[in-house]
Structure formats: C-alpha cells, structure tokens
Scaffold this active site. Sequence first.
Site: not given
Lengths: 260, 304, 235
Positions: B42, B251, B254, B276, B282
Amino acid sequence: MSDIDQPILSVKNLTKRFGDRIAVNDASFDLWQGEVLAIVGESGSGKTTLLNCASARMTPDVGQVSFRTRHEGVVDVYKLSEAARRLLSRTDWGYVHQNPADGLRMDVSAGANVGERLMALGERHYGRIRNEAAQWLSRVEMQQDRIDESPQTFSGGMRQRLQIARNLVTRPRLVFMDEPTSGLDVSVQAKLLDLLRTLTHQLDLASIIVTHDLAVARLLAHRMLVMKDGCIVEQGLTDQVLDDPQHPYTQLLVSSVLLP
Amino acid sequence: MSAVTTLDPAINLDTGYNFAYLDERTKRMIRRAILKAVAIPGYQVPFGSREMPLPYGWGTGGIQVTASIIGRHDVLKVIDQGADDTVNAVNIRRFFQRTTGVVTTERTVEATLIQTRHRIPETPLQENQIIVYQVPIPEPLAKLEPREAETKKMHGLSEYGLMHVKLYEDIAKFGYIATTYDYPVMVDDRYLMAPSPIPKFDNPKMNMNPALQLFGAGREKRIYAIPPYTKVESLAFDDHPFEVQRWQQHCALCGAKESFLDEVITDDQGGRMFLCSDTDFCQERRGEVASTAALVERPLSGSV
Amino acid sequence: MSRSFAIQIRDLAKTFTLHNQGGTELAVLNAVSLDVHPGECVALDGPSGAGKSTLLKCIYGNYRATQGTLIVSDGNTTLDLTTASLRQQMAMRRTTVSYVSQFLRTIPRVSALDIVAEPLMEGAGGDIDRLAAARRTAETLLLRLRIPPRLWSVPPATFSGGEQQRINIARGLICPRPVLLLDEPTASLDAENRLTVTAMINEAREQGAAIVGIFHDQRVRDTVATRVINMAEFR
C-alpha cells in the site's frame, strides 16, 4: 507539590532567529490550567513567533517548552516524536488562526470541519460525529441547520466561531489564539469575545492569546506579557500592566489607546 | 468474436526496440521499486517514470510496470473498463505485441499478466497471475490535502482521519456514501490506498486476493502493490457500512445477476439494456469461448 | 496589638515614573504604615491627590508598591503582596480581597445578574446547580439594592450612574471576604440606597471583614467607619 500546582505549559529561555534578526529573545513564562495569558505588542514585536514556538508550530533555536499531559506527566514538547506532537496538537491543544480560512477546511461542510478531529481520533460512527458537531455549533451560537453548509458561505464572525468549535470538540486543555478577533466588525467582535470568555471559563481552558488590542486583553486575560523587539519587557496581572505600566514601552502603549 | 487473439499479421515484431520497449536498466530500476512496493503493501514508491510513446493518462504507469515484469512466456490480457476491445486496451495490447511478441488473450483464466484500466475481472484471479492497474491519481488524500509534504507525513504517521471527512461529506450531502469508484481502502491495516478508479464493486476482490496486484502511476511517478493474500479493507462508518453496487436488472446477454453491469443506450427512443462490463466473463457464460490461447511462434528480439 | 491583622502595611511607598514625560517621578505614597484588623472599618481621609485611591489599589495589588511590605491575611495564611507571585496574587483576589471601585467595568453582552453573580461562579465551570445558586444569591442582592428585575438580564452599560454603582457594590459584596476595599461606594446614590449600602457595609464588618474605604460623604463615614486615618499622617 501537587499536580495542579504545576504549570500546564512552561516556556523556558526560548529564542528564535530569522537569519541575523532575533524574532524572540530569551522568552520564559508559565501558564496554569484555567488561566488566560495575553501577549501584546506592536506588529513585528515577535508575539506571533513566540506563540508559534510555544505551540510547536515552529521550532525555536534555543529553549524548552514543557507541557503537563493528562496522563503521562510533564513532557518536553520538542523531545516528543513528531507523531506524538501532532497528536497532542489535535487533541489536548487547539490553535485558532487570525484568518479562519487558515484553520478551516473551506471546501468541506461545517459539520465535517467540526467532526474532523473526532474522526482523526478514530470515531467511526457518523451519527455520533454529527450530533457532536451539531452541539458544538450551538455552543458557538451557530444555527444547527447550517451544519451542511460550506464555510465559504459564512460571514467572518461565523467562520471564526466555527474555527473555535472545530478546535474545542476534543475538549483541549490548552488553546493558542492568534489575534482571534481582529478583522471583525466591532459588534461581531464583542460577541466573539463574550463567547471566548464564557468558553474558557466553562471549560477551564488554559489559553494564550496574541493580540494588539489592549481591550481584548483586559476583557479576556488574567495575565499579560508585553513584547518589544523580541523581548518580554513586562509581565503581570492584566490590570496591573494596564493600570500601572512600569516599562517605558508599556506606558507608551497604554497611553496611545483611544478611549471612546 | 474470438476470445483468443493471435498476432494480427499486420503487426510485425518491432526489432528496433529492446524487448518490451524499455531498456534493461530502466526495467531493473522499476523492478526495484516494485519489490519495495511489495515489501510495504500500500505504500507509494517513487520511481523514475520514463517518457512513453503515448501520452500521460493513457496508462503510461501501468505500461511501464508491465514492461518491466513481462517475460517471453507470459500470456497477456489487457482490459479497459472490463472490455478487451476498447481503444486503450487494443492499443496497449498491440504495443506489447509489437515490442515483445508475447501471446495475448482475452480470457482471464489463460492470462498470466493482466493490465487493467478501471476494472478487476469477474473471474477470480489465481496465485500464478499478476494484475497491473493503471493509476491516474495515486494519492487518496490529494483532493483533501493538496500539500504533498503533508500527505506524506500523514501516511508516515497513519493520520487518516481526513479520509473519513470525505465519506462524512458524502453522507451529509446524499444520505449515503456516494463515492462509487476509486473508493479508499486500508491495506494490511497500515497504508491508506487509492485502488485506482475501479468501481467500489471490485473493492472486495482486492481483499486476500491470491494474485499479485501492482499499481503504476506514470505522471505521478508512483508504484504501489498489494501482495497476494493481503488484507484490504474499504473505509466506512459503523452506522454506514461499506456496500457495493447492486442492480435490479440481469445482463441482457448472459443473464448474470452478480456481475458489474454497464447501461447501454440502444436507440434514441429511451431504449436501453444492461450488459456485463467484463466482456470475457459474459462470453464465457454464453459458452462462446472454447479455445485456449494460440501460441504464436515468433522469433524474439531483445534480451529477456 | 496582639490581635491578628488582616492587612499589615509597613513603610509602603508608591512612586510613578513617567518614562514618556522625561522620566518625571511622582511620589504619591511614602512611609505608609497601617494595620487593619478583622471587624474594623478604616476610612481614609485627605484631600484629592493625597493617595487614598492609590493606597486602596496597592492593597488590591492593582498598583505595584515601589517599596515596603504589604501583607494580607485571610486569618490562616498571610501573603506579602510585594513579593508574591502573580499566581498567589490571583488566588488572593479570588479568596481574600474584594475591591469595589468607583466605576463599574461593564462587559459587552453580559447581563447585570451575571456580572453580580460572577465572583460566586468562580470555579463552577459548567456546574448548572452552582451557577443557578449563584444567580439566586445575586437576585436577592439586586432586590435589596432596588434594581428592578426587568433590568437583571440587561448588560449594565446603559444603566444610570447610580444603578451601575449598585451593581458594582452587589458584585463586591456577594462573597464574604476577609478584606473589603471600597472606593466611594455611595457617591452616586440617593438617600434610600445610601442607607441600604451603609447597612450592608456594617453587616460585612460585623461578620468579621476588615474594611478600608474612601467615603467623602460625612454621614456615611460616621455610620460605617470605626477609625479614620488622615493621609497627611504619612507625609
């Protein structure tokens, strides 16, 4: 000597130079809990530099600043780690700037300005932070419904009161103030002075106020220091210094004030 | 549309450049920065960002990180907002094709190295994978505290109350934490980190992820990292906990309910559909992808 | 005298040096020696400029003595003001000495009631019960001094001279203190209020206060003073 008999802040032999110029020359003073100390003097006399050195915002060349902490006894402020010093300055200390924009975050709301110190101390409950902020707005005589407004929309007096609330939210024991009332209308000034007077009293605050206004010193301070050319030329109880000034400069200062 | 990309015959390996464009000394410098970043999760490590043959803001940081760690046997996937076929993704993929000749893929499962702009793939990443994020503003406190010396100090001393000021402002204004992307996180309980402008939907994927996550900011000259299996926590208030976006819709292609959806305007009559954002995910769900990456035999220049 | 004193002054001198007037020195007090005991009321007498007010201000610590000793006692402990620290002087003012000046120093926005109650509120902080009790005591005093209740919540800056003086007296007498200093407390009062104030001064004295005052009004002086000191004695 019991704990309470010790000064909360003790400044010893403090000297600060800027190049060849001595801004503060060998200044020493003590401050006790609940006491308000005024530092007066003309522009350039070193009063703000003394305030900054005493509040660890500026490192002095020589000298010592001791602070009596809540739990760890007396500490040498300049021997603390930077982390500890910064923690101190946003918990047990407050600093009120002459220009509120220097002490506020002008682009976040009043509530966030007041709540910031709480969040910095790890408070993670939005509702509690907001309540606390609202209460402090009331205490500095601001309407609670302005909690979500930016200080940009506030008048100078309101900004100054917001700055005070932002500082006091962590219940500091020592507050440094640099000309907190100058630049405000006289009527606004009176309100702010009364507020400062009440709050320092109620919260048993120790406070150092830099001012060039002797009336401000008379109203707020128990004691005062008079500075000239970086030196403390006189100190005493406020009424002693103002009513029976000893040093030529203090006599000049006191006699120069216009009384309405 | 195939998920697997072989080299476009029009793209020739560019032999005028070193492997992956950067010279070896630069790569070593950047790898040192990456190692330091991995060692201090980080923490933003400064590095000597180079001029790249595309402008700042187009992923120069991510490209330099990718270029420094890519090897001949890596399989590269590049996505932009979850899609492999958008301008930024296509250009960066072509850049590496021309300068390395490595195999590229659109399939998350096949990639060993994924460079991304603004998304983490829906398909969970694995231990042998590295994901490289393009970062526009690495400093999460930048908007609140413009002085860099001060933000450095705040990181050094873990003084992060200011970040909550931002979240407080959100709740005060909107009633909830309205920050939806680049949502600040604490890494390994120590450093506050900007996750780059990924949607906060992707934030939970960063936590304890088996893959190595690297972040490169070219203009700001910073690299930071999340090593595998590192705790990553999104900031929040006790009474306003962290939440990810949810959709009413599925979606349209899909039928996925759990993926990040893009709203697509289909006509000027108000018609719209939700798809998606992760095109590979997808397509996999629709069973349109079967093949593995085609390994392209190519003579390689450069010295990796 | 064997009785314990409340104020003991020995060879006190006060000289003002005016640095901005070429260093002119004004010797206002010289060789002042005086003992005041609990239950006594000493009236200072002498023409204008004889140093009566200056002496009162020295006893309060408002003026700093140039020479000599000035000891104040609360019955248990003594404090030499000429050597005391500022903190000790502040404590002395909080617990031992009360000073009623000729003029009220008003504070913007602070009500008459709170100005009077303030000495009782010292150290109360935010203790609501104590603050309320202090205000009740102040109300009793104001009633006795005939300040109408409609004025209690008003800052006294706009009050008449007589009203301001009564506010000042109420503030000075609200806490019984071992030492009471009064600078012309009845100058602007009508006959009725003058009687009330003299009665209050006598009550304070009978309760054991040591009082030093300046009373130009012969009748008042005769009523309250147990001893009159002419400032000329110190010359």
